[in-house]
Design an enzyme around this catalytic site. Sequence first.
Site, PDB file in Angstrom:
ATOM      1  CD1 TRP A 130       0.163  -1.852   3.153  1.00 24.68           C
ATOM      2  CD2 TRP A 130       0.703   1.034   2.843  1.00 24.68           C
ATOM      3  NE1 TRP A 130       0.875  -1.418   4.088  1.00 24.68           N
ATOM      4  CE2 TRP A 130       1.003  -0.256   4.171  1.00 24.68           C
ATOM      5  CE3 TRP A 130       0.767   1.986   2.899  1.00 24.68           C
ATOM      6  CZ2 TRP A 130       2.100   0.724   5.346  1.00 24.68           C
ATOM      7  CZ3 TRP A 130       1.804   2.399   3.951  1.00 24.68           C
ATOM      8  CH2 TRP A 130       2.454   2.070   5.215  1.00 24.68           C
ATOM      9  CG  ASN A 131       5.117   0.739   0.527  1.00 28.72           C
ATOM     10  OD1 ASN A 131       4.718   0.471  -0.018  1.00 28.72           O
ATOM     11  ND2 ASN A 131       6.881   1.594   0.768  1.00 28.72           N
ATOM     12  CE  LYS A 154      -4.711  -9.192  -1.017  1.00 32.74           C
ATOM     13  NZ  LYS A 154      -4.197  -8.487  -0.321  1.00 32.74           N
ATOM     14  CD  GLU A 228      11.675  -4.131  -2.074  1.00 38.42           C
ATOM     15  OE1 GLU A 228      11.448  -3.746  -0.613  1.00 38.42           O
ATOM     16  OE2 GLU A 228      10.861  -2.575  -2.724  1.00 38.42           O
ATOM     17  CB  CYS A 262      11.375  -1.265   1.449  1.00 41.09           C
ATOM     18  SG  CYS A 262       9.442  -2.101   2.147  1.00 41.09           S
ATOM     19  CD  GLU A 359      10.853  -2.715   7.121  1.00 37.47           C
ATOM     20  OE1 GLU A 359      11.262  -1.826   5.738  1.00 37.47           O
ATOM     21  OE2 GLU A 359      10.617  -3.203   6.927  1.00 37.47           O
TER      22      GLU A 359
END
Length: 457
Positions: A130-131, A154, A228, A262, A359
Amino acid sequence: MTIDVLNPTTGDVVNRYEAMDAQTIDERIDAAGSAYAAWRQIKMDERGAYLRDAAALLEKNQKRYAGLMALEMGKPIRDARAEIEKCAWLCRQVAESAAQMLAPEIVKTDAQKSFVTFPPLGVVLGVMPWNYPFWQVFRFAAPTLMAGNAVLLKHASNVPGCSLAIEAVMHEAGFPPTLFQALLISSKQVQAVVDHPSVKAVALTGSNAAGQAVAARAGRRIKKTVLELGGSDPYLILADADLDLAADACAVGRLLNAGQSCIAAKRLIVVEAVREAFEQRLVEKMKSVRMGDPMDEETEIGPLARSDLRDTLHRQVRESIDAGARLLLGGEIPGGRGFFYPPTILTDVRSGMPAFDEETFGPVAAVISAADEQEAILLANQTDFGLGAVVFTRDVKRGEQIAAERLEAGNCFVNAFVKSDPRLPFGGIKQSGYGRELSHYGIKEFVNIKTVYVVQP
């Protein structure tokens, strides 16, 4: 089952969608397989024409798509417009370069003729985050379609409107209607799609947990995957660095997309001799950033996309402070509605703290002291992740050597924050995943790299 969409600026439900049932999913997969059989015969220049039309539609409707991103995941409107522009650039770049990147490669052998060719695989499933709800999809889908494959999308459950909007772009651009299809399904339904015999490969961008689950499922069926995943990117500030440049790049690299990236600047590893001076500059940069309504043109940082993301981030901050980190800026959940979290800086961060080991998916910068360059490199590589890394130094030749030979990451930059570019491969190592997107490396992930060996009888 319904999919509720919450506006992260207010916390209100703004849309509700019906998830697809198993029969609908199977019908869409079968239709994608039929579309692929015809699409793979289409010449490359015709495929490229559709992609160029998609670029034009993105630009024409840029304002609407940017507003959709602001509504569904809280992206500041001006950043959302820039995301649409980047998608259009990618479409045109892939349309222009795909034929050359996939041209047969002649190899001299004992045969009369031998060469390598790159036919498509078939239906490819993309599980997207979603980012960057438009960019991540086009980054995967544009090369995959140009290579001759069909695409099933998806998308993340909090951006279904973006998913359907992208599907509409592809259809209006002229791609066959069932060649690119959005699947409004839950994460639990992904397994059945991966298992379907018509689905030949999977690309996933997302969390490590999601990557592990999808890769394990695909592995049981011997299907290709490209992953990723997360990152904990180190930014090394050496003793001879331009501190103004470094502080500016670190602030932008940490706060872009509210830090929900990320490849954000997460661990700022500073040689002790310049740490205090760097921290002063970083505080000034980050405290001046305007947080607010993503629909406001002046807003630089919007809310986090979900309340649970903010809860996790705040836990990481508090546990790091409890373990000895010092708070230089932010660190408190603001009052009012929405899932906002302020720009935050922690210093004296060490291994064993969440801000070092995990993270942090939000606007939290962790400053880590290193005695010298050698320790800075060791600390940079002391992570399970390996997506991006940066080194700041006035000695560009030395910085290039460190980036090329010493840092363990898929994308290593010198004196600039990490970003993706359609002309360069993008991806990670270690727990950040495997495979590549973009450039000629990326477009060849979902093809059959086929040897052809010809002998005259």
